[in-house]
Design a protein around this motif. Structure first.
Motif, PDB file in Angstrom:
ATOM      1  N   PRO A   1      72.179  48.492  70.305  1.00 50.40           N
ATOM      2  CA  PRO A   1      72.861  48.529  69.244  1.00 50.40           C
ATOM      3  C   PRO A   1      74.700  47.891  69.602  1.00 50.40           C
ATOM      4  CG  PRO A   1      73.102  50.385  68.892  1.00 50.40           C
ATOM      5  CD  PRO A   1      71.327  49.884  70.315  1.00 50.40           C
ATOM      6  N   ASP A   2      74.774  48.674  70.755  1.00 53.64           N
ATOM      7  CA  ASP A   2      76.384  48.523  71.067  1.00 53.64           C
ATOM      8  C   ASP A   2      76.583  46.830  72.128  1.00 53.64           C
ATOM      9  OD1 ASP A   2      77.120  50.745  70.170  1.00 53.64           O
ATOM     10  OD2 ASP A   2      76.946  52.107  72.608  1.00 53.64           O
ATOM     11  N   CYS A   3      75.642  46.421  72.379  1.00 50.75           N
ATOM     12  CA  CYS A   3      75.480  44.735  72.736  1.00 50.75           C
ATOM     13  C   CYS A   3      75.470  43.858  72.551  1.00 50.75           C
ATOM     14  CB  CYS A   3      74.397  45.004  74.301  1.00 50.75           C
ATOM     15  SG  CYS A   3      74.780  46.448  76.017  1.00 50.75           S
ATOM     16  N   VAL A   4      74.978  44.226  71.209  1.00 49.63           N
ATOM     17  CA  VAL A   4      74.785  43.212  70.011  1.00 49.63           C
ATOM     18  C   VAL A   4      76.699  42.961  69.212  1.00 49.63           C
ATOM     19  CG1 VAL A   4      73.351  42.409  68.068  1.00 49.63           C
ATOM     20  CG2 VAL A   4      72.291  43.612  69.788  1.00 49.63           C
ATOM     21  N   ARG A   5      76.519  42.249  69.196  1.00 52.88           N
ATOM     22  CA  ARG A   5      78.431  41.942  68.324  1.00 52.88           C
ATOM     23  C   ARG A   5      77.449  42.070  66.608  1.00 52.88           C
ATOM     24  NH1 ARG A   5      83.363  41.414  70.686  1.00 52.88           N
ATOM     25  NH2 ARG A   5      83.863  40.681  69.196  1.00 52.88           N
ATOM     26  N   GLY A   6      76.531  41.070  66.890  1.00 55.56           N
ATOM     27  CA  GLY A   6      75.966  40.384  65.770  1.00 55.56           C
ATOM     28  C   GLY A   6      74.671  40.089  65.784  1.00 55.56           C
TER      29      GLY A   6
ATOM     30  N   THR B   1      62.350  52.189  62.759  1.00 54.82           N
ATOM     31  CA  THR B   1      63.863  52.626  63.222  1.00 54.82           C
ATOM     32  C   THR B   1      65.011  51.448  62.376  1.00 54.82           C
ATOM     33  OG1 THR B   1      63.314  52.901  65.582  1.00 54.82           O
ATOM     34  CG2 THR B   1      65.750  52.289  65.394  1.00 54.82           C
ATOM     35  N   GLY B   2      66.296  52.064  61.853  1.00 59.09           N
ATOM     36  CA  GLY B   2      66.755  50.794  61.286  1.00 59.09           C
ATOM     37  C   GLY B   2      67.656  50.011  62.111  1.00 59.09           C
ATOM     38  N   VAL B   3      68.244  48.617  61.232  1.00 63.34           N
ATOM     39  CA  VAL B   3      68.821  48.024  62.060  1.00 63.34           C
ATOM     40  C   VAL B   3      70.810  48.045  61.761  1.00 63.34           C
ATOM     41  CG1 VAL B   3      69.425  46.116  62.516  1.00 63.34           C
ATOM     42  CG2 VAL B   3      67.112  46.157  62.424  1.00 63.34           C
ATOM     43  N   PHE B   4      71.436  48.978  62.212  1.00 58.67           N
ATOM     44  CA  PHE B   4      72.539  48.866  62.404  1.00 58.67           C
ATOM     45  C   PHE B   4      73.744  48.190  62.458  1.00 58.67           C
ATOM     46  CE2 PHE B   4      70.378  53.045  62.307  1.00 58.67           C
ATOM     47  CZ  PHE B   4      70.601  53.370  60.984  1.00 58.67           C
ATOM     48  N   VAL B   5      73.458  46.901  63.855  1.00 61.41           N
ATOM     49  CA  VAL B   5      74.555  46.132  63.895  1.00 61.41           C
ATOM     50  C   VAL B   5      74.830  44.672  63.003  1.00 61.41           C
ATOM     51  CG1 VAL B   5      73.480  45.654  66.063  1.00 61.41           C
ATOM     52  CG2 VAL B   5      72.947  44.340  64.782  1.00 61.41           C
ATOM     53  N   PRO B   6      76.482  44.635  62.267  1.00 58.89           N
ATOM     54  CA  PRO B   6      76.367  44.164  61.794  1.00 58.89           C
ATOM     55  C   PRO B   6      74.931  42.516  61.913  1.00 58.89           C
ATOM     56  CG  PRO B   6      78.401  43.745  62.972  1.00 58.89           C
ATOM     57  CD  PRO B   6      77.313  44.492  63.497  1.00 58.89           C
ATOM     58  N   THR B   7      75.215  42.068  60.376  1.00 61.19           N
ATOM     59  CA  THR B   7      73.683  41.425  60.283  1.00 61.19           C
ATOM     60  C   THR B   7      74.248  40.158  59.092  1.00 61.19           C
ATOM     61  OG1 THR B   7      72.614  43.449  60.057  1.00 61.19           O
ATOM     62  CG2 THR B   7      71.234  41.403  59.763  1.00 61.19           C
ATOM     63  N   GLY B   8      73.629  39.190  59.813  1.00 56.19           N
ATOM     64  CA  GLY B   8      74.048  37.873  58.288  1.00 56.19           C
ATOM     65  C   GLY B   8      72.274  37.587  58.549  1.00 56.19           C
ATOM     66  N   LEU B   9      72.267  37.158  57.108  1.00 58.31           N
ATOM     67  CA  LEU B   9      70.714  37.337  56.901  1.00 58.31           C
ATOM     68  C   LEU B   9      71.217  35.445  56.106  1.00 58.31           C
ATOM     69  CD1 LEU B   9      69.024  40.282  55.683  1.00 58.31           C
ATOM     70  CD2 LEU B   9      69.228  39.231  57.937  1.00 58.31           C
ATOM     71  N   ALA B  10      70.423  34.566  56.002  1.00 51.21           N
ATOM     72  CA  ALA B  10      70.118  32.865  55.418  1.00 51.21           C
ATOM     73  C   ALA B  10      68.496  33.328  54.980  1.00 51.21           C
ATOM     74  CB  ALA B  10      70.384  32.048  56.367  1.00 51.21           C
TER      75      ALA B  10
ATOM     76  N   MET C   1      64.746  59.214  53.206  1.00 51.11           N
ATOM     77  CA  MET C   1      63.870  60.269  53.964  1.00 51.11           C
ATOM     78  C   MET C   1      63.463  57.990  54.741  1.00 51.11           C
ATOM     79  SD  MET C   1      63.437  63.389  54.030  1.00 51.11           S
ATOM     80  CE  MET C   1      61.352  62.965  55.706  1.00 51.11           C
ATOM     81  N   LEU C   2      63.339  57.381  54.609  1.00 46.47           N
ATOM     82  CA  LEU C   2      63.058  55.976  55.249  1.00 46.47           C
ATOM     83  C   LEU C   2      64.884  56.617  56.431  1.00 46.47           C
ATOM     84  CD1 LEU C   2      61.627  54.048  55.979  1.00 46.47           C
ATOM     85  CD2 LEU C   2      62.817  53.046  54.293  1.00 46.47           C
ATOM     86  N   ARG C   3      65.935  56.501  55.372  1.00 42.31           N
ATOM     87  CA  ARG C   3      67.287  56.336  55.714  1.00 42.31           C
ATOM     88  C   ARG C   3      66.844  57.465  56.979  1.00 42.31           C
ATOM     89  NH1 ARG C   3      70.691  53.486  52.907  1.00 42.31           N
ATOM     90  NH2 ARG C   3      72.570  54.528  53.284  1.00 42.31           N
ATOM     91  N   ARG C   4      66.606  58.576  56.897  1.00 41.33           N
ATOM     92  CA  ARG C   4      66.982  59.864  57.629  1.00 41.33           C
ATOM     93  C   ARG C   4      66.157  59.329  58.871  1.00 41.33           C
ATOM     94  NH1 ARG C   4      66.384  65.400  54.058  1.00 41.33           N
ATOM     95  NH2 ARG C   4      67.888  64.941  53.556  1.00 41.33           N
ATOM     96  N   LYS C   5      65.123  58.810  59.195  1.00 45.24           N
ATOM     97  CA  LYS C   5      64.419  58.160  60.118  1.00 45.24           C
ATOM     98  C   LYS C   5      64.821  57.083  60.983  1.00 45.24           C
ATOM     99  CE  LYS C   5      59.399  59.434  58.174  1.00 45.24           C
ATOM    100  NZ  LYS C   5      57.883  58.575  58.343  1.00 45.24           N
ATOM    101  N   GLN C   6      66.116  56.380  60.244  1.00 48.23           N
ATOM    102  CA  GLN C   6      66.433  54.884  61.267  1.00 48.23           C
ATOM    103  C   GLN C   6      67.659  55.432  61.459  1.00 48.23           C
ATOM    104  OE1 GLN C   6      66.198  52.210  57.512  1.00 48.23           O
ATOM    105  NE2 GLN C   6      63.909  51.776  57.909  1.00 48.23           N
ATOM    106  N   VAL C   7      67.545  56.105  61.910  1.00 49.64           N
ATOM    107  CA  VAL C   7      68.771  57.063  62.997  1.00 49.64           C
ATOM    108  C   VAL C   7      68.646  56.741  64.313  1.00 49.64           C
ATOM    109  CG1 VAL C   7      69.570  57.860  61.091  1.00 49.64           C
ATOM    110  CG2 VAL C   7      68.179  59.082  62.630  1.00 49.64           C
ATOM    111  N   LYS C   8      67.546  56.093  65.179  1.00 52.34           N
ATOM    112  CA  LYS C   8      67.601  56.072  66.084  1.00 52.34           C
ATOM    113  C   LYS C   8      67.668  55.125  66.808  1.00 52.34           C
ATOM    114  CE  LYS C   8      62.302  57.254  65.652  1.00 52.34           C
ATOM    115  NZ  LYS C   8      61.543  58.033  65.877  1.00 52.34           N
ATOM    116  N   THR C   9      68.006  54.671  68.353  1.00 56.23           N
ATOM    117  CA  THR C   9      67.356  53.597  68.849  1.00 56.23           C
ATOM    118  C   THR C   9      66.184  53.818  69.730  1.00 56.23           C
ATOM    119  OG1 THR C   9      68.862  54.572  71.025  1.00 56.23           O
ATOM    120  CG2 THR C   9      70.141  53.294  69.431  1.00 56.23           C
ATOM    121  N   ILE C  10      65.426  52.646  70.553  1.00 59.78           N
ATOM    122  CA  ILE C  10      64.283  52.595  70.387  1.00 59.78           C
ATOM    123  C   ILE C  10      64.267  52.413  71.839  1.00 59.78           C
ATOM    124  CG2 ILE C  10      62.521  50.354  71.231  1.00 59.78           C
ATOM    125  CD1 ILE C  10      62.844  49.199  68.468  1.00 59.78           C
ATOM    126  N   PRO C  11      64.046  53.542  72.471  1.00 57.91           N
ATOM    127  CA  PRO C  11      63.744  53.676  73.922  1.00 57.91           C
ATOM    128  C   PRO C  11      64.296  52.506  74.737  1.00 57.91           C
ATOM    129  CG  PRO C  11      62.278  55.434  72.977  1.00 57.91           C
ATOM    130  CD  PRO C  11      62.917  54.305  72.104  1.00 57.91           C
TER     131      PRO C  11
END
Length: 468
Positions: free
Chosen positions: A252-257, A403-412, A37-47
């Motif tokens: 998200p379309d503007c964020v390469r990573g 809202t989920g984050v779908f752009v390529p992500t790197g975590l340190a 259910m959480l995954r289903r919620k995380q498909v939209k972008t923030i206005p």
């Protein structure tokens, strides 16, 4: 009779076991359903929206030009600082208290003596100005930023990268990492943009209530658009982590990573379940040995530490103007309030040292330069208000929390970070993780204390995204 009783006990044991299996199955199934259910919620972008944070009414048009800016000082400013320092009243510390009660006043006197007699603010201003500074008006606010272009070369790919600070840091945190990122990295190089969050340092403070991380994200997206960047990379820690995450959720379309050194996990059933199972069967919940070491015992290493280290947050999220009044008027009070965070957030064990371990990772010049950015701009109160605006409502009910984050992500993941976030927790929100690095050392102020480690991790992440 004994055999009959043994038979009953056996059946009773099997019944209990069966009930436990059913309960366990229900828990797992419930967790899976909740996760789905959480995954289903995380498909939209923030206005994206718009805002106006300037004084008075919004005009019909806004000046969209970008102006060069130079940090300046004066003898009068320095004289006022020295006079206030000389009038400071100190409290005697408890015996053997070190930094366990906050900033130890015995060591504070040494820091202040250096500040008054040896620290050269004019020299540090020249150091600050070694990179090009600019200001531009966005949503009614003068937004300050640094823009560092790499040495020109026709053969290398130039990638825009925005670095966003947090509290109680500033744009100056990134001065050690800039030269590491603007050199050639096997065919690509970064063009660096470092803004000051509105209300911090040389960015104008909002004049109206409600300026939160979503508003800051929108302002910074407009800044990147104004600079002519349609695609770019983002990096942040502390508030910078939340702001850059929001930017990735908005456009998200503007964020390469997106690269973060302080990922935050949402509250979820999966997190709760992993806390129950993790200490015993870590592989079932995706924990590494390092995750187990950093998380457990959970109450001692997380709950207790959070309770003892977040008093500032409760004050700033409720009555920032009250505490701001005091530290904005006293330079020594401001230094003690901020530098104590640079001690315990770099390594919790430093509170057991008489000097708070401050000079193990930082120089006094660098620490005091950060303090002077707050002092000379009078921005400590407005920086604190950012907590009130972000915690005004239940954080779990904010639109970005759903809202989920779908752009390529790197975590340190630095081992002395305030709160550890395992990869399995991060995946709940960050759905496209390209790299997750457990760092060998370092704490909260990654760019300031471990610039080489952070730069190397950013570079390896970008190489994966760009497939270089």
């Amino acid at each position: 009779m004994q055999r009959l009783q043994l038979l009953k006990d056996t059946f009773f044991g099997l019944e209990v076991f069966q009930q436990q299996v059913l309960i366990g199955t229900a828990v797992v199934v419930g967790g899976v359903l909740a996760y789905v259910m959480l995954r289903r919620k995380q498909v939209k972008t923030i206005p994206f929206g718009n805002g106006w944070w300037g004084a008075g009414e919004k005009p019909l048009s806004e000046d969209g030009k970008i102006y060069p800016f130079t940090v300046q000082t004066s003898d009068k400013e320095i004289e006022d600082l020295h006079e206030r320092i000389e009038k400071t009243r100190y409290s005697d510390p408890l015996e053997d208290s070190n930094f366990q009660y906050g900033f130890n006043s015995t060591y504070l006197k040494k820091v202040v003596s250096y500040w008054r007699n040896e620290f050269d603010w004019k020299k540090q201003v020249a150091e600050i100005n070694k990179y090009p500074h600019f200001k531009t008006k966005i949503e009614g606010l003068d937004v300050h930023f640094i823009h560092v272009r790499p040495p020109q070369s026709g053969r290398q790919k130039v990638l825009p990268l925005m670095l966003v600070h947090g509290w109680p840091g500033s744009f100056y945190e990134f001065y050690r990492i800039v030269p590491l990122l603007t050199q050639n990295h096997d065919g690509f190089v970064f063009e660096i943009i470092i803004p000051s969050i509105p209300g911090y340092g040389f960015s104008e403070a909002p004049h109206k209530k409600g300026f939160d991380s979503l508003a800051a994200a929108r302002v910074f997206l407009k800044l990147m658009d104004r600079l002519g960047f349609s695609q770019f990379y983002l990096q942040g820690g502390d508030w910078g982590s939340l702001i850059t995450t929001n930017m990735s959720q908005m456009k998200p379309d503007c964020v390469r990573g997106l690269h973060l050194n302080m990922p935050l996990s949402p509250r979820s059933f999966k997190v709760l379940l992993s806390l129950i199972i993790g200490p015993y069967l870590p592989f079932l919940v995706g924990f590494s040995r390092e995750d187990v070491r950093l998380l457990f015992p959970f109450f001692e290493k997380n709950v207790y530490e959070i309770l003892t280290e977040t008093g500032y947050m409760h004050i700033q999220a409720t009555k920032p103007d009250s505490v701001g009044c005091g530290v904005n008027d006293s330079p020594v009070g401001l230094a003690a309030y901020i530098l104590e965070k640079f001690s315990t957030w770099t390594d919790k064990k430093y509170k057991d040292l008489p000097d708070g371990g401050l000079e193990r990772k930082y120089s006094l010049d660098d620490l005091l330069t950060n303090i002077m950015i707050y002092w000379t701009t009078g921005s400590i109160t407005s920086s604190m208000r950012f907590y009130k605006e972000n915690f005004k409502n239940n954080p779990d009910k904010r639109i970005d929390a759903k809202t989920g984050v779908f752009v390529p992500t790197g975590l340190a993941a630095f081992p002395h970070e305030f709160v550890h976030c395992p990869k399995s927790w991060a995946q709940i929100k960050y759905r496209n993780i390209y790299s997750y690095t457990l760092m060998p050392r370092g704490g909260h102020f990654a760019a300031f204390e471990e610039p080489q480690l952070l730069a190397s991790d950013i570079i390896q992440f970008v190489k994966k995204v760009e497939k270089l």
